[in-house]
Each structure stands twice: as C-alpha cells, then as structure tokens.
Design an enzyme around this catalytic site. Structure first.
Site, PDB file in Angstrom:
ATOM      1  N   PRO A 264      16.519  20.716  11.474  1.00 25.54           N
ATOM      2  CA  PRO A 264      15.944  21.895  10.820  1.00 25.54           C
ATOM      3  C   PRO A 264      14.470  21.736  10.487  1.00 25.54           C
ATOM      4  O   PRO A 264      13.753  22.729  10.343  1.00 25.54           O
ATOM      5  CB  PRO A 264      16.775  22.008   9.545  1.00 25.54           C
ATOM      6  N   LEU A 265      14.031  20.489  10.361  1.00 20.80           N
ATOM      7  CA  LEU A 265      12.623  20.225  10.045  1.00 20.80           C
ATOM      8  C   LEU A 265      11.867  19.721  11.266  1.00 20.80           C
ATOM      9  O   LEU A 265      10.735  19.264  11.141  1.00 20.80           O
ATOM     10  CB  LEU A 265      12.527  19.205   8.901  1.00 20.80           C
TER      11      LEU A 265
ATOM     12  N   TYR B 112      24.708   5.938  15.540  1.00 17.78           N
ATOM     13  CA  TYR B 112      23.559   5.789  14.647  1.00 17.78           C
ATOM     14  C   TYR B 112      23.534   4.368  14.087  1.00 17.78           C
ATOM     15  O   TYR B 112      24.342   4.008  13.225  1.00 17.78           O
ATOM     16  CB  TYR B 112      23.619   6.795  13.495  1.00 17.78           C
TER      17      TYR B 112
ATOM     18  N   THR C 273       7.644  19.869   7.731  1.00 19.96           N
ATOM     19  CA  THR C 273       7.240  19.576   6.356  1.00 19.96           C
ATOM     20  C   THR C 273       5.743  19.785   6.178  1.00 19.96           C
ATOM     21  O   THR C 273       5.249  19.832   5.049  1.00 19.96           O
ATOM     22  CB  THR C 273       7.575  18.133   5.975  1.00 19.96           C
ATOM     23  N   GLY C 274       5.011  19.852   7.310  1.00 21.34           N
ATOM     24  CA  GLY C 274       3.574  20.059   7.265  1.00 21.34           C
ATOM     25  C   GLY C 274       2.757  18.801   7.098  1.00 21.34           C
ATOM     26  O   GLY C 274       1.537  18.865   6.921  1.00 21.34           O
ATOM     27  N   LYS C 275       3.391  17.643   7.189  1.00 26.03           N
ATOM     28  CA  LYS C 275       2.675  16.389   6.919  1.00 26.03           C
ATOM     29  C   LYS C 275       2.062  15.748   8.159  1.00 26.03           C
ATOM     30  O   LYS C 275       1.342  14.753   8.042  1.00 26.03           O
ATOM     31  CB  LYS C 275       3.603  15.393   6.239  1.00 26.03           C
TER      32      LYS C 275
END
Length: 314
Positions: A219-220, A57, A226-228
């Site tokens: 997880p997202l 990373y 998040t719906g964004k």
C-alpha cells in the site's frame, strides 16, 4: 482501531494489519530481531489483529518471530495469522549454509500440504487462519494440484480459510482464476496503492460479486508513498528495493507523486503514509491493508490511518 469482516467467509480483522515480510531479516536491509519484536508488540497494543507473513520471508524466520511474540503475550487469542506457500526455498542449495537453495515455485499438492505443515510448526498453532497461494504464475494456478491441496488442508482442519495472493501486475490477466475457484477462495491478496490501481478494473468487481475478502499489499509502494525518498535515494544491493525502486523507477514514481500534492494539501493533519493507507481501504471491494513496519514508530503511524477521514480519491 476499526474492525471488518474479511469478505463473506473470512474472519473478522483489523482494518490496518501488519505486513511481516521485512522482519524476516532478508530483502529489506538490516533488521534487528528485538526491534522487530517490539514493532509486533506495538501493533498488537494498537489493536492490530491481522498479521500477514509467508514461509519464505527470512526462510521461516518471520513466522518464528511472530510465534515468539505471541508466546510472550500469553497466546494467540484473537490474532489472525495469514501465511503463504508456493515459493519453495527448502531444496538444498550449493552456496547456502542452511541448506536452502534459490527460490522456485512449487505448486504440487504434496508440496503445498508439506509447506503448510511446516508453517504450523513454526507458528506453533493448531490451524492456520489463512493460507494463501503465494503469487503463483498463471500456468501453476491453472493446475488442479494447489487447489486440491487447499481443499484437503481445509478438510483436515489444518487451515481455516483458503487464500490466493495475486501475482503483482497480473491483477487483470489472472482475474479468471477467481471465477474458477470462487467457492474455495475465501480471501485474495492484491497489490494496490495510489499509483498502482489495475485491480480496480476487473478483479475488484469480481471480488465484490463473490463476496471475497480482499487484503491490500504494497500500500505504501515499498515505502515510497511515505514521501521520504528522493531521486538520490539508493538501496543496498541485498535490498529488493534496489530493483523495485531503481533510479529509473524512482524518477517515474516521483513524477506521479507530484500529481498527488493537491490531495496532501487538502489534508495537512494526516501524514502521506496515512492518506495512502486510507485510500487503499476506501474502495468498496477492499477490507484491510498490511503495511510493513520494522519499528514501533512506523507501526503507530500506520495504525493512525484507521481513523483518517478523507473523501475517496479518484
């Protein structure tokens, strides 16, 4: 914050962890080191005790930032750091000023041990709490070398727990690896979320049988849950989401997301992100989840998922 034992042999950790891929400064769009450090501080202030990173990373930068923040806070204390090895970026490249080349999988015993020792130095710790083989392909995982490396590192006290990050979308095909190394593998990391549930089929039952700790990643769904995002959302070409959330994939995921609306309507007091995170740790096999965050605001919302109370979504 809530705390759980990470399987029978793993350490005690917070139910909501901190995924440190994005703060490495590569593959997630623009980042600011000072903001990233504030996000880490916010996580620790909220009671987060698990930080998941990898040597690759930011080519070591994520680990270095974690070390800086821990130094600013007076030491590691009860923080558990999980890092990874196997994605080799150290070989010389023709086009990189740092001397790093294209990432390739290297799973020899000597390489895994060498990579772990480099992570120890960057993190400035005496031992790595958890070292995970980093999403190796099946052929590499069938070899003896990576497992012999983990055994040697444990014997030498350079790692406290051995882990394996299961390759995305191979949660069923690679499940036999856990059978073969159940006594060595203390912790596995698995791709799992509301829209990607393959791990429930074979891998989770095995983890329950063996008492293996389970860390949930993605997880997202790279922020999608998040719906964004909308069908018009586009990412910079240097952002990995330009491929993982391409226009075609976004369209597919958006159709699947519509099916979850009754779940969101049932719990209007929580954000979509919090519901998604709670889902991930509501399975009997899972223990903790590592959402990524680049800002303190994102961290606080994520940590709020620890106190979410919802029925298990099936």
């Amino acid at each position: 914050m809530k705390y759980v034992q990470l399987g029978k042999r793993g350490p005690k950790v917070s139910a909501i962890g901190f995924g440190a891929w994005a703060i490495g400064g590569m593959n997630w769009g623009k980042t600011d080191d000072e903001v990233s450090k504030k996000a880490l501080h916010a996580a620790f202030d909220e009671g987060v005790t698990l930080v998941d990173t990898a040597d690759v990373y930011g080519f070591g930068h994520s680990e270095e930032l974690i070390a800086e923040v821990l130094k600013e806070r007076g030491g590691k204390k009860d923080i558990v750091i999980a890092t990874k090895a196997g994605n080799d970026f150290y070989h010389a490249g023709d086009d990189d000023d740092e001397g790093y080349g294209p990432i390739r999988q290297t799973y020899t015993k000597d390489y895994i041990i060498s990579a772990a020792e480099k992570s120890l130095k960057r993190l400035n710790v005496e031992a790595l709490d958890i070292l995970q083989l980093h999403s190796g392909d099946t052929d590499n995982l069938k070899k003896d070398d990576p497992w012999l490396a983990l055994e040697q590192l444990k014997k030498d006290g350079k790692i406290l727990h051995a882990g394996w990050s299961v390759q995305s979308f191979q949660e069923t095909n690679q499940a036999f690896i856990l059978d073969e190394h159940k006594d060595l593998i203390d912790v596995i990391q698995v791709r799992y979320n509301l829209l990607e549930r393959e791990a429930e089929e074979v891998l989770f039952p095995k983890a329950l049988e063996y008492g293996t700790g389970v860390i949930v990643r993605i997880p997202l769904l790279f922020g999608f849950l998040t719906g964004k995002f909308t069908k018009e959302t586009r990412f910079d070409k240097e952002d990995h989401r330009s491929m993982n959330l391409s226009p075609e994939k976004l369209e597919h995921y958006l159709k699947e997301l519509d099916k979850l609306q009754p779940l969101y309507d049932k719990y209007p007091q929580y954000t979509k992100a919090q519901i998604a995170l709670k889902f991930c740790i509501s399975h009997p096999a899972t223990h903790t989840v590592i959402p990524g965050a680049k800002t303190p605001k994102q961290v606080k919302e994520n940590c709020g998922a620890a106190d979410v109370e919802i029925e298990r979504y099936e």
